[in-house]
Design a protein around this motif. Structure first.
Motif, PDB file in Angstrom:
ATOM      1  N   VAL A  38      94.906  -4.165 131.471  1.00 22.77           N
ATOM      2  CA  VAL A  38      95.156  -4.111 130.022  1.00 22.77           C
ATOM      3  C   VAL A  38      95.775  -5.437 129.558  1.00 22.77           C
ATOM      4  O   VAL A  38      95.426  -5.974 128.502  1.00 22.77           O
ATOM      5  N   ASP A 235      82.992   6.191 121.177  1.00 20.05           N
ATOM      6  CA  ASP A 235      84.135   5.581 120.465  1.00 20.05           C
ATOM      7  C   ASP A 235      85.479   5.993 121.041  1.00 20.05           C
ATOM      8  O   ASP A 235      86.421   5.213 121.058  1.00 20.05           O
ATOM      9  N   GLU A 236      85.569   7.239 121.487  1.00 18.32           N
ATOM     10  CA  GLU A 236      86.874   7.726 121.931  1.00 18.32           C
ATOM     11  C   GLU A 236      87.245   7.221 123.323  1.00 18.32           C
ATOM     12  O   GLU A 236      88.369   7.446 123.784  1.00 18.32           O
ATOM     13  N   HIS A 237      86.326   6.506 123.953  1.00 19.84           N
ATOM     14  CA  HIS A 237      86.640   5.952 125.280  1.00 19.84           C
ATOM     15  C   HIS A 237      86.344   4.463 125.378  1.00 19.84           C
ATOM     16  O   HIS A 237      86.187   3.934 126.492  1.00 19.84           O
ATOM     17  N   GLY A 238      86.246   3.788 124.245  1.00 24.19           N
ATOM     18  CA  GLY A 238      85.981   2.357 124.324  1.00 24.19           C
ATOM     19  C   GLY A 238      86.115   1.698 122.969  1.00 24.19           C
ATOM     20  O   GLY A 238      86.406   2.357 121.965  1.00 24.19           O
ATOM     21  N   ARG A 239      85.958   0.390 122.924  1.00 20.52           N
ATOM     22  CA  ARG A 239      85.961  -0.337 121.662  1.00 20.52           C
ATOM     23  C   ARG A 239      85.236  -1.662 121.871  1.00 20.52           C
ATOM     24  O   ARG A 239      85.146  -2.170 122.985  1.00 20.52           O
ATOM     25  N   TYR A 253      88.536   6.228 131.642  1.00 21.15           N
ATOM     26  CA  TYR A 253      89.040   6.810 130.397  1.00 21.15           C
ATOM     27  C   TYR A 253      88.921   5.851 129.216  1.00 21.15           C
ATOM     28  O   TYR A 253      88.927   6.274 128.069  1.00 21.15           O
ATOM     29  N   ASP A 254      88.879   4.583 129.496  1.00 20.56           N
ATOM     30  CA  ASP A 254      89.046   3.575 128.435  1.00 20.56           C
ATOM     31  C   ASP A 254      88.352   2.301 128.914  1.00 20.56           C
ATOM     32  O   ASP A 254      88.945   1.486 129.604  1.00 20.56           O
ATOM     33  N   ARG A 256      86.451  -0.924 127.648  1.00 21.32           N
ATOM     34  CA  ARG A 256      86.238  -1.720 126.441  1.00 21.32           C
ATOM     35  C   ARG A 256      85.277  -2.871 126.694  1.00 21.32           C
ATOM     36  O   ARG A 256      85.290  -3.458 127.769  1.00 21.32           O
TER      37      ARG A 256
ATOM     38  N   ASP B  42      99.563  -1.694 122.902  1.00 22.36           N
ATOM     39  CA  ASP B  42      98.136  -1.402 122.971  1.00 22.36           C
ATOM     40  C   ASP B  42      97.857   0.051 122.618  1.00 22.36           C
ATOM     41  O   ASP B  42      96.943   0.361 121.847  1.00 22.36           O
ATOM     42  N   VAL B  46      95.586  -0.365 119.409  1.00 24.76           N
ATOM     43  CA  VAL B  46      94.151  -0.568 119.671  1.00 24.76           C
ATOM     44  C   VAL B  46      93.518   0.401 120.662  1.00 24.76           C
ATOM     45  O   VAL B  46      92.294   0.462 120.749  1.00 24.76           O
ATOM     46  N   MET B  47      94.290   1.144 121.399  1.00 22.14           N
ATOM     47  CA  MET B  47      93.706   1.966 122.464  1.00 22.14           C
ATOM     48  C   MET B  47      92.829   3.086 121.906  1.00 22.14           C
ATOM     49  O   MET B  47      93.233   3.786 120.989  1.00 22.14           O
ATOM     50  N   PRO B  48      91.622   3.268 122.470  1.00 19.05           N
ATOM     51  CA  PRO B  48      90.842   4.450 122.074  1.00 19.05           C
ATOM     52  C   PRO B  48      91.562   5.720 122.528  1.00 19.05           C
ATOM     53  O   PRO B  48      92.213   5.728 123.578  1.00 19.05           O
ATOM     54  N   GLU B  49      91.417   6.764 121.707  1.00 16.35           N
ATOM     55  CA  GLU B  49      92.141   8.022 121.974  1.00 16.35           C
ATOM     56  C   GLU B  49      91.999   8.530 123.396  1.00 16.35           C
ATOM     57  O   GLU B  49      92.960   8.987 124.006  1.00 16.35           O
ATOM     58  N   GLY B  51      91.850   7.178 126.050  1.00 21.83           N
ATOM     59  CA  GLY B  51      92.536   6.435 127.103  1.00 21.83           C
ATOM     60  C   GLY B  51      93.883   7.010 127.497  1.00 21.83           C
ATOM     61  O   GLY B  51      94.499   6.538 128.464  1.00 21.83           O
TER      62      GLY B  51
END
Lengths: 510, 510
Positions: A38, A235-239, A253-254, A256, B42, B46-49, B51
């Motif tokens: 992160v 969307d809920e697991h990335g950006r 979980y995340d 990006r 973060d 910015v973190m997606p939910e 995460g």
């Protein structure tokens, strides 16, 4: 989506206690490492410039701490105890992977790890500045110091083997460098004549998206968002963000992704976004209940790259994809209403050997860029090239392999971020392309009419197939075993060569 | 800017070796903690939910690791050795602060620290959802569990003192709870009649910015950017983002602020942005060469809050500021061309006791919101109130202190993020207001015509004064000593009471 939360098969509530103790210990390390990820993302995407010194200290503290925990006597004892326990095949794979990391790092001094991390963090800023100002001399001392530190580390890991080989195994533990050398030879034998044919005799391909440019960032961002939606990126697991060097960062979980917008060619961001989505699809396909275990982590650079290349080349650069996606592209880009599917398909596949930039290279010349880097960083690591000789050596090889000379070091030796942190790490890109073609071939044995699914944007079955055959295994199998599980045979360049000869033969009317 | 990089006076190249050993050990811990701060930022920004589960594990691994390093035998030995060395006053202060943290945490089990961190990280998501859906029952189990874990921790730290007092000292180590009780009494005595007078007899104040609303986010963002520019917030060491709960995160190299935009009242974001700038000014004023040492860290919640309140109230809510800034505000907001300085000054200072939300409260009723929270969380921690009784108890006290009842739990007991992580932490807000007024008074003894500087946007001398008298000391002095160093006397509510009575007496024509 069904591929969002795979669970592994076996319940481990009755796992042997020494195994559970080892895993508890290892998860702590893995969670610290994923926290460091992160911080890395933050540094590349959102951190103000002046934060560099603090970031270097934070990352150095993290890497020194994880190193300490990975290599201390308590970990050695936990490993020994777990290894003596009665383990399932999956449990044994976890122990094998933890053992490998422990053994590899045990002889590396913590102070070296700390220094290397802080130096790397600071070098990225130096590299950015040097590249922005086209000033290699500014970067040279940091690069030389990095080489010395990385060689010192490799010699601490294994003083009896070439440092370059030891470094290479950081990213590619299970695919020997000699195998890579063979694959590179096969590729050169196939790619060099194919590129020469295309240059000498190939048709001229249209470039309708470039012709309609420049394209504002806002339009390109909308195009990238639309692509990610078609691909099923959740969307809920990335950006999606922008960064100088597109990359993927995260976990199951995340996960990006980043991209970047070249005003003159929107297909550049298009392919970068799909490519990074492919990396994210691997992370998101890892088993969630294994988060923090080797079985919940990706296997190697090359396998990771196979996922990005699969989506970039075997989905995003296919004719069926453009049959389905072209109307959406027209919604977001101006001046392209008259573009046909054939033109769009040609535009994303055109070969341009006069390009000097790896990340903008086409599917064929890309691998010559890779071979150049592998040769140069080996010579540099082994002392056959000094840091001062690198820029000229770079330009000579560009002339030799691609017939072009960069206009500046910024477009030459300074173009990639990699040498601000590591060496012997480019091989994974070629492994990825080769493996992607092999996986594509195998997938088409299992799934009916993949082209129709790509055309219709019904991509979930493709992601599911990759999760089933690649992602869900984490680090359970060494590379060749994984490839055999997934495709029925070990890694081979055959499918990639067939694929590019077929596709580019058709495209260029050869 | 001169206040960007203060260096501390003494060179420590010849510091005793046991002291250097201790500091090396402590810096590792501090760097891990500051890395955790980035993960927290973060998560909020910015973190997606999705995460959340990974973030909880990452933060738990970090807090357990720092706890382990802070409390292990090697740290105990390093502390003992350093304490026996011949130390300067500054060195002794570093050792004192490390000792305090070591002693405080030594009896807390690592497993509890890990569980508490993961629970807190997950609870923030639960709180967000519960607030969004106005569903206190959804949050109640997490809140109750948090209370139990925090009480367990406090009892481990010191079983012989009330848990609430022990918790309070996490944020406010040097200002006893009894001092706070006295200050609260003084404030109630002054504020309650003042608010009553204003409600009964005060003039009606204009609200020209609200009248011109709603104000689009883009305009408000531009206004916040303009404010930060006037204040001298350096782009290369910070950034402005949006978050549900405005906050500041960072260190002397990278101090980031957030704000949020209420369409109906742009002065809400205006004050939030200045407030957070004040927090950032403290971080940026800490000595860079002390990064990772107690002498390079902020002292307490209350002192931190004094910096945010100073800039918010004693700069941003003054008439001279609006004399200078109004033209800029008119550039960025629509429909406010005719607003006068008097009207703008009134708008940012209006008292509205019917407000139910702490973070939107005016300077007077704010402290009644704080007193309410301190009373409720003490009763909850001490078992005098059950979790189920909290919503009704909240509403009763709102009626009692402010004469209003929240329309919903989302605007009542669920409004603040704090109870998803800690208790006994609201006192700092009131200490901050009180200390800000005292510092403002002292600064005006030292600097000629502060009002003219504020009017002209020449704010660097004010920041420099705060750096000289507060920031550069880090944790060198206990609170009262620091306040005495800076103002010539210990903390007193006198200046705050004089300030609000004078200002609001004038404003409301009393």
């Amino acid at each position: 989506m069904s591929n969002q939360s795979p669970e592994s098969d076996s319940s481990e509530s009755d796992a042997p206690e020494p195994y559970e103790n080892l895993l508890d210990r290892y998860r702590r390390i893995a969670h610290l490492e994923s926290g460091a990820g992160v911080l890395y993302w933050d540094q590349q995407v959102v951190m103000p410039e002046g934060g560099t010194p603090a970031r270097g200290k934070q990352l150095a503290a993290l890497s020194a701490t994880t190193h300490e925990k990975l290599t201390d006597d308590a970990m050695a004892d936990a490993l020994d105890a777990a290894q003596d326990a009665d383990l399932t095949a999956e449990q044994a794979a976890n122990v094998r992977e933890i053992r490998r990391r422990h053994d590899r790092n045990r002889s590396v001094p913590e102070s070296l790890v700390e220094e290397l991390t802080e130096h790397t963090s600071n070098s990225q800023r130096t590299w950015q500045e040097a590249k922005a100002e086209d000033d290699f001399d500014r970067f040279a001392p940091a690069l030389e110091r990095l080489r010395d530190l990385q060689v010192e580390r490799a010699e601490a890991i294994d003083p009896d083997r070439p440092a370059y080989e030891v470094m290479y195994e950081d990213g590619e533990p299970y695919l020997p460098l000699e195998r890579m050398a063979e694959i590179f030879e096969e590729l050169k034998d196939a790619l060099v004549p194919l590129i020469e044919w295309i240059e000498a005799e190939g048709d001229d391909l249209p470039s309708p998206f470039v012709a309609a440019g420049p394209h504002p960032d806002g339009n390109q961002r909308a195009l990238s968002d639309a692509v990610l939606e078609v691909l099923g990126y959740p969307d809920e697991h990335g950006r999606l963000d922008e960064s100088a060097h597109p990359f993927t960062s995260g976990n199951q979980y995340d996960a990006r992704v980043t991209t970047r917008f070249k005003p003159e060619d929107p297909m550049d961001a298009f392919t970068a976004t799909i490519h990074e989505f492919g990396h994210a699809s691997y992370e998101l396909g890892l088993p969630r209940d294994r988060f923090g275990e080797p079985l919940g982590a990706s296997l190697s650079s090359g396998v990771h790259e196979s996922q990005s290349r699969f989506w970039e080349n075997h989905v995003g650069r296919t004719r069926p994809f453009w049959e389905g996606f072209l109307p959406t592209a027209k919604e977001h880009l101006d001046g392209v209403d008259d573009v046909t599917v054939d033109e769009a398909y040609a535009a994303v596949n055109a070969i341009y050997p006069d390009n000097r930039i790896r990340v903008e290279a086409d599917e064929l010349t890309y691998h010559l860029h890779i071979i150049l880097r592998c040769e140069l960083d080996r010579a540099f690591v082994e002392g056959d090239l000094s840091v001062d000789e690198l820029p000229a050596a770079w330009n000579r090889k560009m002339e030799e392999y691609l017939g072009v000379t960069p206009d500046s070091d910024a477009e030459g030796v300074l173009q990639d971020i990699h040498w601000s942190s590591r060496f012997a790490a480019f091989q994974g890109y070629t492994i990825g392309s080769v493996l992607a073609a092999q996986l594509d071939h195998a997938m088409r044995q299992d799934i009916d009419d993949v082209d129709a699914k790509i055309r219709e944007g019904d991509l979930e079955p493709l992601w599911d197939w990759m999760t089933e055959h690649v992602h869900r295994h984490g680090r359970r199998y060494p590379t060749d075993e994984l490839v055999e599980e997934a495709t029925g045979e070990p890694l081979t360049a055959e499918y990639f060569v067939d694929y590019v000869e077929g596709k580019f033969g058709d495209l260029y009317g050869l």
